[in-house]
Design a protein around this motif. Structure first.
Motif, PDB file in Angstrom:
ATOM      1  N   VAL A  37      14.710 -37.404   1.404  1.00  0.00           N
ATOM      2  CA  VAL A  37      15.691 -36.834   2.111  1.00  0.00           C
ATOM      3  C   VAL A  37      16.327 -37.818   2.967  1.00  0.00           C
ATOM      4  O   VAL A  37      15.883 -38.677   3.710  1.00  0.00           O
ATOM      5  CB  VAL A  37      15.556 -35.683   2.557  1.00  0.00           C
ATOM      6  CG1 VAL A  37      16.574 -35.026   3.640  1.00  0.00           C
ATOM      7  CG2 VAL A  37      14.796 -34.655   1.688  1.00  0.00           C
ATOM      8  N   GLY A  38      17.790 -38.055   2.890  1.00  0.00           N
ATOM      9  CA  GLY A  38      18.588 -38.975   3.926  1.00  0.00           C
ATOM     10  C   GLY A  38      19.851 -39.358   3.266  1.00  0.00           C
ATOM     11  O   GLY A  38      20.338 -38.638   2.449  1.00  0.00           O
ATOM     12  N   ILE A  60      17.737 -45.795   1.386  1.00  0.00           N
ATOM     13  CA  ILE A  60      18.276 -44.399   1.687  1.00  0.00           C
ATOM     14  C   ILE A  60      17.852 -44.410   3.118  1.00  0.00           C
ATOM     15  O   ILE A  60      16.806 -44.540   3.477  1.00  0.00           O
ATOM     16  CB  ILE A  60      17.217 -43.272   0.948  1.00  0.00           C
ATOM     17  CG1 ILE A  60      17.386 -43.460  -0.650  1.00  0.00           C
ATOM     18  CG2 ILE A  60      17.384 -41.876   1.592  1.00  0.00           C
ATOM     19  CD1 ILE A  60      16.497 -42.744  -1.330  1.00  0.00           C
ATOM     20  N   ILE A  61      18.829 -43.997   3.995  1.00  0.00           N
ATOM     21  CA  ILE A  61      18.684 -44.127   5.465  1.00  0.00           C
ATOM     22  C   ILE A  61      17.978 -42.701   5.527  1.00  0.00           C
ATOM     23  O   ILE A  61      18.425 -41.937   5.700  1.00  0.00           O
ATOM     24  CB  ILE A  61      19.934 -44.484   6.172  1.00  0.00           C
ATOM     25  CG1 ILE A  61      20.647 -45.677   5.724  1.00  0.00           C
ATOM     26  CG2 ILE A  61      19.766 -44.371   7.726  1.00  0.00           C
ATOM     27  CD1 ILE A  61      22.121 -45.676   6.297  1.00  0.00           C
ATOM     28  N   THR A  62      16.890 -42.915   6.424  1.00  0.00           N
ATOM     29  CA  THR A  62      15.841 -41.800   6.793  1.00  0.00           C
ATOM     30  C   THR A  62      16.243 -41.864   8.290  1.00  0.00           C
ATOM     31  O   THR A  62      15.429 -40.518   8.703  1.00  0.00           O
ATOM     32  CB  THR A  62      14.506 -41.754   6.252  1.00  0.00           C
ATOM     33  OG1 THR A  62      13.855 -42.889   6.659  1.00  0.00           O
ATOM     34  CG2 THR A  62      14.728 -41.740   4.665  1.00  0.00           C
ATOM     35  N   GLU A  87      23.532 -52.451  18.803  1.00  0.00           N
ATOM     36  CA  GLU A  87      22.771 -52.921  17.768  1.00  0.00           C
ATOM     37  C   GLU A  87      21.954 -51.559  17.680  1.00  0.00           C
ATOM     38  O   GLU A  87      21.244 -50.889  18.521  1.00  0.00           O
ATOM     39  CB  GLU A  87      21.840 -53.956  18.100  1.00  0.00           C
ATOM     40  CG  GLU A  87      20.929 -54.126  17.124  1.00  0.00           C
ATOM     41  CD  GLU A  87      20.203 -55.433  17.064  1.00  0.00           C
ATOM     42  OE1 GLU A  87      20.177 -56.273  16.814  1.00  0.00           O
ATOM     43  OE2 GLU A  87      18.862 -55.365  17.969  1.00  0.00           O
ATOM     44  N   VAL A  88      21.631 -50.841  16.284  1.00  0.00           N
ATOM     45  CA  VAL A  88      20.771 -49.857  16.117  1.00  0.00           C
ATOM     46  C   VAL A  88      19.559 -50.321  15.019  1.00  0.00           C
ATOM     47  O   VAL A  88      20.001 -51.118  14.368  1.00  0.00           O
ATOM     48  CB  VAL A  88      21.620 -48.583  15.624  1.00  0.00           C
ATOM     49  CG1 VAL A  88      22.677 -48.121  16.712  1.00  0.00           C
ATOM     50  CG2 VAL A  88      22.376 -48.986  14.173  1.00  0.00           C
ATOM     51  N   THR A  89      18.700 -49.449  15.237  1.00  0.00           N
ATOM     52  CA  THR A  89      17.721 -49.817  14.168  1.00  0.00           C
ATOM     53  C   THR A  89      17.735 -48.425  13.002  1.00  0.00           C
ATOM     54  O   THR A  89      17.437 -47.316  13.370  1.00  0.00           O
ATOM     55  CB  THR A  89      16.064 -49.677  14.916  1.00  0.00           C
ATOM     56  OG1 THR A  89      16.284 -50.885  15.791  1.00  0.00           O
ATOM     57  CG2 THR A  89      15.104 -49.985  13.906  1.00  0.00           C
ATOM     58  N   LEU A  90      17.904 -48.766  11.955  1.00  0.00           N
ATOM     59  CA  LEU A  90      17.917 -47.922  10.874  1.00  0.00           C
ATOM     60  C   LEU A  90      16.358 -47.843  10.241  1.00  0.00           C
ATOM     61  O   LEU A  90      15.918 -48.985  10.043  1.00  0.00           O
ATOM     62  CB  LEU A  90      18.778 -48.204   9.666  1.00  0.00           C
ATOM     63  CG  LEU A  90      20.334 -48.244  10.336  1.00  0.00           C
ATOM     64  CD1 LEU A  90      21.057 -48.740   8.915  1.00  0.00           C
ATOM     65  CD2 LEU A  90      20.614 -46.892  10.908  1.00  0.00           C
ATOM     66  N   THR A  91      15.858 -46.765  10.119  1.00  0.00           N
ATOM     67  CA  THR A  91      14.634 -46.485   9.164  1.00  0.00           C
ATOM     68  C   THR A  91      15.133 -46.244   7.743  1.00  0.00           C
ATOM     69  O   THR A  91      16.027 -45.191   7.514  1.00  0.00           O
ATOM     70  CB  THR A  91      13.848 -45.586   9.509  1.00  0.00           C
ATOM     71  OG1 THR A  91      13.498 -45.795  11.031  1.00  0.00           O
ATOM     72  CG2 THR A  91      12.567 -45.295   8.812  1.00  0.00           C
ATOM     73  N   VAL A  92      14.858 -47.154   6.705  1.00  0.00           N
ATOM     74  CA  VAL A  92      15.257 -47.057   5.533  1.00  0.00           C
ATOM     75  C   VAL A  92      14.267 -46.982   4.443  1.00  0.00           C
ATOM     76  O   VAL A  92      12.972 -47.628   4.812  1.00  0.00           O
ATOM     77  CB  VAL A  92      16.200 -48.089   5.014  1.00  0.00           C
ATOM     78  CG1 VAL A  92      17.479 -47.996   6.036  1.00  0.00           C
ATOM     79  CG2 VAL A  92      15.792 -49.528   4.993  1.00  0.00           C
TER      80      VAL A  92
END
Length: 156
Positions: A37-38, A60-62, A87-92
């Motif tokens: 899901v994301g 898929i960004i979660t 700056e952001v940290t994406l979990t993908v």
């Protein structure tokens, strides 16, 4: 709740943007097709922070900075707290050969609206458009073989 930091929304004209177009992957579709899901990254805007990062179409960004992302609307809502240049940290979830996904963390410096030209609109969110994947009878016609994943296309 005590461990979470208070956040304040950034003025709309100062909000940072990833520079993607994407589609929400709902829980029904995620379970039916082995996805997460994301927010599915459909397209990356040239010259944006996303284009200058390791983010790729098909990811898929979660999550963003430790907060769960359940779709494009959720991602857009969370980005309202970050200014351009942050700056952001994406979990993908990144597709891997042979099927499946592996989790990665990707740093992205958010772009300002100038990257997207002078498009009109109340929030400029057309640069991060969203659609929903959900289970429905006309789903096959609407999405067809819409996405070419490295390991094949999903027809739904």
């Amino acid at each position: 709740l005590k461990s979470q930091e208070s956040r304040t929304k950034v003025a709309e004209d100062e909000q940072g943007m990833l520079g993607i177009q994407g589609i929400t992957v709902t829980s029904d579709v995620a379970s039916a097709y082995g996805l997460q899901v994301g927010a599915y990254v459909e397209e990356i805007v040239e010259g944006s922070g996303a284009a200058q990062s390791d983010l790729q179409t098909g990811d898929i960004i979660t999550g963003i900075n430790g907060q769960t992302v359940t779709g494009m609307e959720d991602l857009s809502s969370q980005l309202a707290y970050y200014a351009a240049g942050t700056e952001v940290t994406l979990t993908v979830q990144h597709p891997v050969d042979g099927g499946g996904y592996e989790e990665r963390e990707i740093k992205v410096t958010l772009s300002d609206r100038s990257v997207f030209g002078n498009s009109s609109g109340s929030s400029g969110r057309q640069q991060q458009e969203s659609q929903n994947w959900s289970s429905g009878e006309d789903e096959d016609e609407e999405y067809g073989n819409f996405f070419g994943f490295p390991f094949g296309s999903f027809g739904f």
